[in-house]
Scaffold this motif. Sequence first.
Motif, PDB file in Angstrom:
ATOM      1  N   ARG A 503      54.904   7.097  59.878  1.00 52.69           N
ATOM      2  CA  ARG A 503      55.347   7.490  61.213  1.00 52.69           C
ATOM      3  C   ARG A 503      55.480   6.238  62.065  1.00 52.69           C
ATOM      4  O   ARG A 503      54.523   5.498  62.252  1.00 52.69           O
ATOM      5  CB  ARG A 503      54.342   8.460  61.839  1.00 52.69           C
ATOM      6  CG  ARG A 503      54.776   9.065  63.173  1.00 52.69           C
ATOM      7  CD  ARG A 503      53.709  10.018  63.685  1.00 52.69           C
ATOM      8  NE  ARG A 503      54.150  10.740  64.869  1.00 52.69           N
ATOM      9  CZ  ARG A 503      54.043  10.290  66.114  1.00 52.69           C
ATOM     10  NH1 ARG A 503      53.493   9.097  66.334  1.00 52.69           N
ATOM     11  NH2 ARG A 503      54.450  11.022  67.133  1.00 52.69           N
ATOM     12  N   MET A 504      56.686   6.000  62.588  1.00 53.98           N
ATOM     13  CA  MET A 504      56.973   4.794  63.356  1.00 53.98           C
ATOM     14  C   MET A 504      57.432   5.170  64.755  1.00 53.98           C
ATOM     15  O   MET A 504      58.178   6.145  64.932  1.00 53.98           O
ATOM     16  CB  MET A 504      58.059   3.969  62.666  1.00 53.98           C
ATOM     17  CG  MET A 504      57.659   3.463  61.299  1.00 53.98           C
ATOM     18  SD  MET A 504      59.093   3.125  60.234  1.00 53.98           S
ATOM     19  CE  MET A 504      59.616   4.786  59.821  1.00 53.98           C
ATOM     20  N   ARG A 505      57.012   4.374  65.717  1.00 57.47           N
ATOM     21  CA  ARG A 505      57.406   4.608  67.107  1.00 57.47           C
ATOM     22  C   ARG A 505      58.011   3.336  67.679  1.00 57.47           C
ATOM     23  O   ARG A 505      57.372   2.286  67.692  1.00 57.47           O
ATOM     24  CB  ARG A 505      56.194   5.046  67.929  1.00 57.47           C
ATOM     25  CG  ARG A 505      56.539   5.328  69.394  1.00 57.47           C
ATOM     26  CD  ARG A 505      55.340   5.828  70.150  1.00 57.47           C
ATOM     27  NE  ARG A 505      55.670   6.114  71.550  1.00 57.47           N
ATOM     28  CZ  ARG A 505      54.807   6.568  72.443  1.00 57.47           C
ATOM     29  NH1 ARG A 505      53.555   6.784  72.092  1.00 57.47           N
ATOM     30  NH2 ARG A 505      55.184   6.803  73.685  1.00 57.47           N
ATOM     31  N   PHE A 506      59.251   3.449  68.128  1.00 62.45           N
ATOM     32  CA  PHE A 506      59.952   2.319  68.729  1.00 62.45           C
ATOM     33  C   PHE A 506      60.530   2.749  70.076  1.00 62.45           C
ATOM     34  O   PHE A 506      61.193   3.783  70.165  1.00 62.45           O
ATOM     35  CB  PHE A 506      61.111   1.847  67.850  1.00 62.45           C
ATOM     36  CG  PHE A 506      60.703   1.197  66.559  1.00 62.45           C
ATOM     37  CD1 PHE A 506      60.397  -0.147  66.517  1.00 62.45           C
ATOM     38  CD2 PHE A 506      60.613   1.938  65.397  1.00 62.45           C
ATOM     39  CE1 PHE A 506      60.020  -0.749  65.329  1.00 62.45           C
ATOM     40  CE2 PHE A 506      60.243   1.353  64.206  1.00 62.45           C
ATOM     41  CZ  PHE A 506      59.937  -0.001  64.173  1.00 62.45           C
ATOM     42  N   PHE A 507      60.294   1.948  71.088  1.00 61.59           N
ATOM     43  CA  PHE A 507      61.038   2.119  72.331  1.00 61.59           C
ATOM     44  C   PHE A 507      62.432   1.520  72.125  1.00 61.59           C
ATOM     45  O   PHE A 507      62.642   0.658  71.271  1.00 61.59           O
ATOM     46  CB  PHE A 507      60.314   1.442  73.488  1.00 61.59           C
ATOM     47  CG  PHE A 507      59.026   2.120  73.852  1.00 61.59           C
ATOM     48  CD1 PHE A 507      59.021   3.314  74.552  1.00 61.59           C
ATOM     49  CD2 PHE A 507      57.807   1.573  73.465  1.00 61.59           C
ATOM     50  CE1 PHE A 507      57.837   3.938  74.883  1.00 61.59           C
ATOM     51  CE2 PHE A 507      56.621   2.188  73.786  1.00 61.59           C
ATOM     52  CZ  PHE A 507      56.635   3.385  74.502  1.00 61.59           C
ATOM     53  N   LYS A 508      63.381   1.962  72.923  1.00 68.11           N
ATOM     54  CA  LYS A 508      64.757   1.531  72.705  1.00 68.11           C
ATOM     55  C   LYS A 508      64.903   0.022  72.850  1.00 68.11           C
ATOM     56  O   LYS A 508      65.610  -0.624  72.072  1.00 68.11           O
ATOM     57  CB  LYS A 508      65.687   2.249  73.688  1.00 68.11           C
ATOM     58  CG  LYS A 508      67.155   1.976  73.408  1.00 68.11           C
ATOM     59  CD  LYS A 508      68.066   2.803  74.268  1.00 68.11           C
ATOM     60  CE  LYS A 508      69.522   2.542  73.903  1.00 68.11           C
ATOM     61  NZ  LYS A 508      70.459   3.318  74.721  1.00 68.11           N
ATOM     62  N   SER A 509      64.203  -0.551  73.813  1.00 69.39           N
ATOM     63  CA  SER A 509      64.298  -2.004  73.996  1.00 69.39           C
ATOM     64  C   SER A 509      63.753  -2.732  72.780  1.00 69.39           C
ATOM     65  O   SER A 509      64.316  -3.751  72.346  1.00 69.39           O
ATOM     66  CB  SER A 509      63.536  -2.421  75.252  1.00 69.39           C
ATOM     67  OG  SER A 509      62.173  -2.016  75.165  1.00 69.39           O
ATOM     68  N   LYS A 660      56.235  -7.384  64.715  1.00 69.48           N
ATOM     69  CA  LYS A 660      55.141  -6.585  65.278  1.00 69.48           C
ATOM     70  C   LYS A 660      55.589  -5.662  66.402  1.00 69.48           C
ATOM     71  O   LYS A 660      54.777  -5.221  67.226  1.00 69.48           O
ATOM     72  CB  LYS A 660      53.991  -7.486  65.758  1.00 69.48           C
ATOM     73  CG  LYS A 660      53.367  -8.327  64.653  1.00 69.48           C
ATOM     74  CD  LYS A 660      52.202  -9.139  65.167  1.00 69.48           C
ATOM     75  CE  LYS A 660      51.585  -9.967  64.041  1.00 69.48           C
ATOM     76  NZ  LYS A 660      50.445 -10.771  64.499  1.00 69.48           N
ATOM     77  N   LYS A 661      56.885  -5.386  66.444  1.00 67.89           N
ATOM     78  CA  LYS A 661      57.374  -4.427  67.420  1.00 67.89           C
ATOM     79  C   LYS A 661      57.140  -3.009  66.879  1.00 67.89           C
ATOM     80  O   LYS A 661      57.262  -2.758  65.690  1.00 67.89           O
ATOM     81  CB  LYS A 661      58.868  -4.631  67.676  1.00 67.89           C
ATOM     82  CG  LYS A 661      59.213  -5.987  68.274  1.00 67.89           C
ATOM     83  CD  LYS A 661      58.783  -6.084  69.734  1.00 67.89           C
ATOM     84  CE  LYS A 661      59.246  -7.387  70.358  1.00 67.89           C
ATOM     85  NZ  LYS A 661      58.840  -7.505  71.776  1.00 67.89           N
ATOM     86  N   GLY A 662      56.829  -2.088  67.768  1.00 66.41           N
ATOM     87  CA  GLY A 662      56.626  -0.708  67.372  1.00 66.41           C
ATOM     88  C   GLY A 662      55.203  -0.444  66.902  1.00 66.41           C
ATOM     89  O   GLY A 662      54.402  -1.352  66.693  1.00 66.41           O
ATOM     90  N   LYS A 663      54.905   0.842  66.736  1.00 65.49           N
ATOM     91  CA  LYS A 663      53.591   1.270  66.252  1.00 65.49           C
ATOM     92  C   LYS A 663      53.795   2.061  64.970  1.00 65.49           C
ATOM     93  O   LYS A 663      54.684   2.900  64.873  1.00 65.49           O
ATOM     94  CB  LYS A 663      52.896   2.131  67.305  1.00 65.49           C
ATOM     95  CG  LYS A 663      52.540   1.373  68.574  1.00 65.49           C
ATOM     96  CD  LYS A 663      51.797   2.273  69.555  1.00 65.49           C
ATOM     97  CE  LYS A 663      51.423   1.505  70.814  1.00 65.49           C
ATOM     98  NZ  LYS A 663      50.701   2.369  71.793  1.00 65.49           N
ATOM     99  N   TYR A 664      52.920   1.795  63.976  1.00 63.58           N
ATOM    100  CA  TYR A 664      53.084   2.401  62.666  1.00 63.58           C
ATOM    101  C   TYR A 664      51.807   3.148  62.294  1.00 63.58           C
ATOM    102  O   TYR A 664      50.701   2.626  62.444  1.00 63.58           O
ATOM    103  CB  TYR A 664      53.390   1.346  61.598  1.00 63.58           C
ATOM    104  CG  TYR A 664      54.364   0.286  62.059  1.00 63.58           C
ATOM    105  CD1 TYR A 664      55.686   0.620  62.332  1.00 63.58           C
ATOM    106  CD2 TYR A 664      53.959  -1.038  62.241  1.00 63.58           C
ATOM    107  CE1 TYR A 664      56.578  -0.342  62.768  1.00 63.58           C
ATOM    108  CE2 TYR A 664      54.853  -1.999  62.682  1.00 63.58           C
ATOM    109  CZ  TYR A 664      56.163  -1.643  62.940  1.00 63.58           C
ATOM    110  OH  TYR A 664      57.051  -2.585  63.377  1.00 63.58           O
ATOM    111  N   VAL A 665      51.978   4.348  61.804  1.00 63.67           N
ATOM    112  CA  VAL A 665      50.861   5.140  61.301  1.00 63.67           C
ATOM    113  C   VAL A 665      51.216   5.576  59.892  1.00 63.67           C
ATOM    114  O   VAL A 665      52.249   6.218  59.672  1.00 63.67           O
ATOM    115  CB  VAL A 665      50.600   6.374  62.193  1.00 63.67           C
ATOM    116  CG1 VAL A 665      49.478   7.218  61.600  1.00 63.67           C
ATOM    117  CG2 VAL A 665      50.247   5.940  63.600  1.00 63.67           C
TER     118      VAL A 665
END
Length: 1189
Positions: A503-509, A660-665
Motif C-alpha cells: 500500500r503506497m501513498r503519494f501526494f500529487k506534488s 523516500k517520497k511517499g509512505k509505504y506499508v
Amino acid sequence: MKHLQVGKDNEIQASGSEDKMSNVDNSEEEADEDEDEEEDEEEDEEEEADDGFSDEEEKTDENNKRKLPEQGGKQAKSAKRDSKDGSLYKLPTMEELNTLRETQMLYHSNLFRMQMEEMLMEVSMKEQYRQQLDQWFVQFSTHLKSMVPSSEHKLCQTKWMDENGVSDPLVQDMPKARGTFLFAAPTDVQFVGSFASGTITTRNCSVDIMITLPKKCVHAADWRNGRWLVKRIKYLAWIAISLQNKTELVADLNWTTHLGSSLRPVLQVTPSGKLGKKWKVNLFPVPPPESFKAKRFSPERSNLQPAWFFSEEAKMETLPPTPHYNWACAVDIVMLEHLQLLRDCVKKHPNLAQGIKLLKIWLAQRELDKGVGSFSGHLVTLLMIHLLQTRKINPQMSAYQVFRNVIVYLGSGNWCESGPNMRAPSHADNSTLEDFHKLYEVVFVDPSGMVNMTANLIAADYLRIKHEAQLALSFLDSSAADSFEMLFIKKVEIFQLSDQLLRMRFFKSDAETVLSKTIPKYQELVMDALGDVQRVMLSSIIQLLSKGLGDRVQLLVPMRKPPAVWPLHQPPPAFKKIFIVGIVLNPTTASALLTKGPPADSPEAAIFKKFWGAKSSLRRFQDGSFHEAVLWAEPQQSIGERRLIPGKICKYLLRLHYRKKGKYVYIAKQMEGFLCHPYYKMKYNYATGEEATVSAIQAFDSLSRKLRSLDLPLKITAVQSTSDVSRHTRVFPPLAKALRVTGKAIEASGNYLKFSDLGGLYQNFDYAIEVIVFLEISGKWPDDLEAIQAIKAEFHTKMSDLLQKDSVTTVVFPKFLQILWEGYVFRVRVSYLREIYLQRLVETPQGDWQEQDTAASIQLEKHIEIIPRFTTALASIQADHPSFSGGVRLCKQWAGSQLLLPHLPHIAVELLVASLYLNPAPYMPPSTPHVTLLRFLHLLVNTDWKMTPILVNLNETFTVEDVAELNRLFLTQRSAFPHMFIVTPYELRSVPSTETSGDLQRRYKLASMWTKTSPSVQILYRSKQLAEAALSFVNAKLLKGVLNFKTIFRPSSDDFDVVIHLNHKHLCRLNESVNWTSPKPLKIKPYERHTNELMPIVMFDAAFLYLKELRDAFNHVALFFYDEHGGKFVGVVWKPSALLPQELKVGGLEGQQLVGVKEVKQVTNIEAILDDFQTIGVDLVRKISVKNT
C-alpha cells in the motif's frame, strides 16, 4: 440459491405458456391426421405389439412425443412390455437424440449446460425492461431533437455552466482550450454497445446512447489541443441543463467516465420511474461522419502543442506523439463503424451473443470489467468478432465452446508483444502493429486500424487477465472442481488473490517530483494525459517492482476501482493518493536469499549496480564465477522471515528510486505475528513455529529408528505418529527446552516429577506427542481382549527396560509408555490390528458371534488405521505448500480465540484448510498464512452446509465412482449425515466390490466421521457470524492501511449467560494468548542431555481439566466455551430444553429443584449449579458473572 430459484420459476411459467400453445396446435394436427390415416394403418399392421395404448388413443404431438392426459391423450390400458425391445416407452425422438449429442459434443457436461442456460436466462435483460427502455428512448430522443440552438460561446467560458449548477468534469490541470462552441439539436440518436448488439447483462446495468452532432457544431481543427474533448463536454452540459427540470423523463443526472479515463467524462442519466431503479443511460456525443481525417488520430501523430499545454516559452525539438490523447478522441470517431460491425456479426448469431455474455459474467466476477485497466464488454465483443473473422470460432459453436475458445486465446497470446490486429484491408496504409507496440504497453488494433482498444491497460492489467484465463482453462479441464461455480458464481477478491499487499501513498506534488526524476520523457507523458499523472505513476511503480522482484512473483495486481460517479454540480474526484498492488508469489523462488545479477565483466553489470544501488556487491559462486548480487537474508533465517523478503525488496526499491517520497506499508507479517513466541531463545529462530515443528518431527524420526532397533520378542515393523505436531497443525508446537528442576510445587519421585503437597504455582505446560507402534505378525496373540491389553502392557515394560539400559528416561503407564527423548516427551502405544476385528464381534441372542461395528471398534479403527494415514497425507501437503503449516495454525488460533474449539473439531478445521490447498479454485493455492485465514473465513461465511459436501481428496485417492456415490448419498440421505459433511478417502473402507448394497454401505459407513457429533447447527451459525464479522473488519482495515488485527482474535463475553473468570496465576498456557504481554522476557534455555533426567509433568492444563469436569457433570444442562490457547474465562450457555419444567423423576433430582403445589415438577437449580462451578474450580475460579438466568 436465490437467483437460481427465480430462474426456475420463470422456466415453469414459460413451460406453462408453451403447454397452452401446444393445445392450440394439437387441434390443427388432429384435422391433418385423417388425411394420413391409411398410411398410419399400414405401419400399425407391421408393429402389432401391444404397448398399452390403442391405435386410436395413442396420439402424438408435433415433436413425435406422446401427449399427456391434460393435452388430450389417454391413459394406458395395461403395462405390457413391448415384445420386441422389452421397453415400456418409445425410443428417443430425433430431437432428444440431437440434444443429447449436442450436449456431449458442445458442452462441458449436461449439468454445466443446464446451469449455464439457467444463468444466462437470469442475467439477460428482461423483456419488460427492454420495452420500457425503448419507450423511454423515443421520448428522450424527441426531446433532444427538439432542443433550441444556442449562440456561440468560447470553449474556455464556463460561466453559463456555473450559473446552471453544472461543473466541468475534465481534469483541472488541463489548460484552457481555444475556439468556440455552438449547440444545435443532434442529427441522430441511437443505441450503441451491448444493448444494440443484444449482449447486455444485469451485471452492468448501464445502456449507452450515441448522439451525433450536426456539422455546424464541429470545426475541422477541433482535433487540436483538446478542443474536441472540451466541446463534447460542453455539448453534454447543455443537454444536462435542459434535462434538469424534465422530472417526467429524468430522475437524476451525474457525471462519470468512460472506462475510468479522466479524458472522457460522460453524462449518466437515470430514467424516471421503475426503469431508473434498475438501469442507467450513458450519453456519448460523437462528431458527424467525415468531420476529421482518420489518419489524424493515428497513435504516432502529435495533436497537442507543448506551447499550449506548458507555456508559450516551452520548446521541444520535435513534437512528441500523443497516443492516449489520440485514443480519447478517436473512440468517438469510430463508434458508428463499430456499431455497424456489431450488428452484422453478433446480432445475427445468438450463440455468439450468449458466449459474450458468459465472458462478461466471468470478467465481472473478477472485477475486471469496469474502470481503468478493465477488459470492457465492448472489447470482449470486438475480440469475439476478431476470432470469428480469423476462423478461430464459428457461428455454429455453442456458447460454451465460444467461451472456451476465447479463454484459450486469452491464455496463450501475448498482447504486450504481438497483439490482435483487426485492421481491415481498406485501412492498410494506417499505422503498423509495431508502431502501436512502441507507444502502448498492451495492443489490440480495431478495424479502423487507428484505435488501440487496450490503450488504458498497462502490462500488469493484461497479465492479470491472461493469468485468470489460464486458471479458468485449468478449472474447465479438471474433473475435481465444480468449474461452473468457480468460473461464474464465486467472486475473486484481491485480498484473497494476493499473497502480500503493498500500500503506497503519494501526494500529487510528490508523484510529480518522483516521475520527473525517474522517467526521461515525463513531460511528454503528462501532456499526453492532459495532466492526469495517476496512470503514469502506477505504470512506473509496476515496472519498478516487476524488474526488482523478477521470478519471485507470478503476478502483480494493481487494485482497480469502478469508474467514479459524482453529482452534476461537483468537480471531478481529486488525485488518488493511495495505490494498492497485490503480489502473487511464486512459492518456489519467492523466499530466495539472493538476487543474482550478471557476470562482473558483462556490460549489464553496470546497469544492475545502478538499479540496486549500495545493496549490490560482487560475489563468488560455487562454479567459480563472479557475479553482481544482492543478499537479502542470512541462511539461518526462519521460513517466516524468508517469506518477507519480497517486502524488503519492494520497500528498498521504492525508497531508493523515489527518493523516500511517499509512505509505504507492506502487508504480510501482521497476522503471522500471532503465531510467534517472541520471548523464546532457542538454537533456531522460532519465528512462526515452522522450525519448531520440524525439530519435533526430527526427534520423532530419531526415536522411531531407536524403537525399531530394540531387541523385542516381536520386531517393531512400523512406528507412526498420530499427533497434530506430525501433521504440522499444532498452533504452538512443543519445544526441546531445558528440563524444569524441583521446586515448591513439584518434587521428584523416582525418575519422574510429580506435584508436591506443599502447594504453590505451576505455570508450565509440556505437550506429549502420541505415537503408535505395530509389531510383526504372530499367531501367538490371544483372541481375548483383556489378554491382549496385558500383552501390550508387557511390551511397554520390555521396551522401557531396554531403553533405560541406554540411559533413556521412561515411565510405564497402564496403557502407554512415556519416553523423554531429545527434550520431547512421547507417549508410545503398542497397537494390534486384529483387535479391531475382535472389537466388532458381538454375541447374538442365539449364542453365536456376529461381526458388526461397535463404538469401541470404530474408535480403535480411527486411531490406529485412519489417523496415521491422515497424518501422513497432511504432512505431504506441507511438503508441497510451505505456507500450509502457518495457514492451518493461524486458522486454528482464530477458531480457538473465538471459543469455537472443540465444538468445531480440530481435525475439521485442518481438513477445511487442506481443501483450500487441494482445491483452491477460483484462486491458486495460498503462499502466505494470512491469505489462508482470509479464505478460511470466506469458506465459513459462504458455504451452505445443507447443500455442500466437502470432499478432501488427499493424495488424489478418490475415484470417480467414489465422488459420484458420495454426492448421491449426500443428496438422497442428507438427514442421516452430520451438519458439516467432510470426507477424506481414508474413511472409505476397502470392499471386494461395490455392486451390492451391503458392500456400498460398509464402504461409506464412516464417511465424515470427524464431524459425527459436532459441530451443531447452532455452532455452524455462530462460526458464520464470527467469520463474517472478522472478514469485513480485515477488508476494511486493509483498505485503510490499519494493521492492528488483534480485534478479530479477541472473544466477546456478551453472548454468554454465565462467565467464569479464571485466576491468571493458575493458567499454564497464558503465554499462548494473542493479548498476553510479559513484564520481562522468558529466558528458556535449549535442551541439553544429562544423566538421571527426570520425566517432566506433561499435558497438565488446570483450566482445560476444569473444563473437562464441567462438561462431564453438566453437559446436559449447558454448553461450555473456552480458548485453550490461554483463555481467561469460560463462557456458559444454558440449553433451552434444560431450563423448562419437567415431569418429576425419582432418582433424577441431581441438580434439580421442585416447583409447584398441585402439580409438582422439577426444574434445573441454577443457583446450585453455579455453586458447583465455584466449588469444582476452587482457587482456579476468580469470580462468576451471571448475565442471564
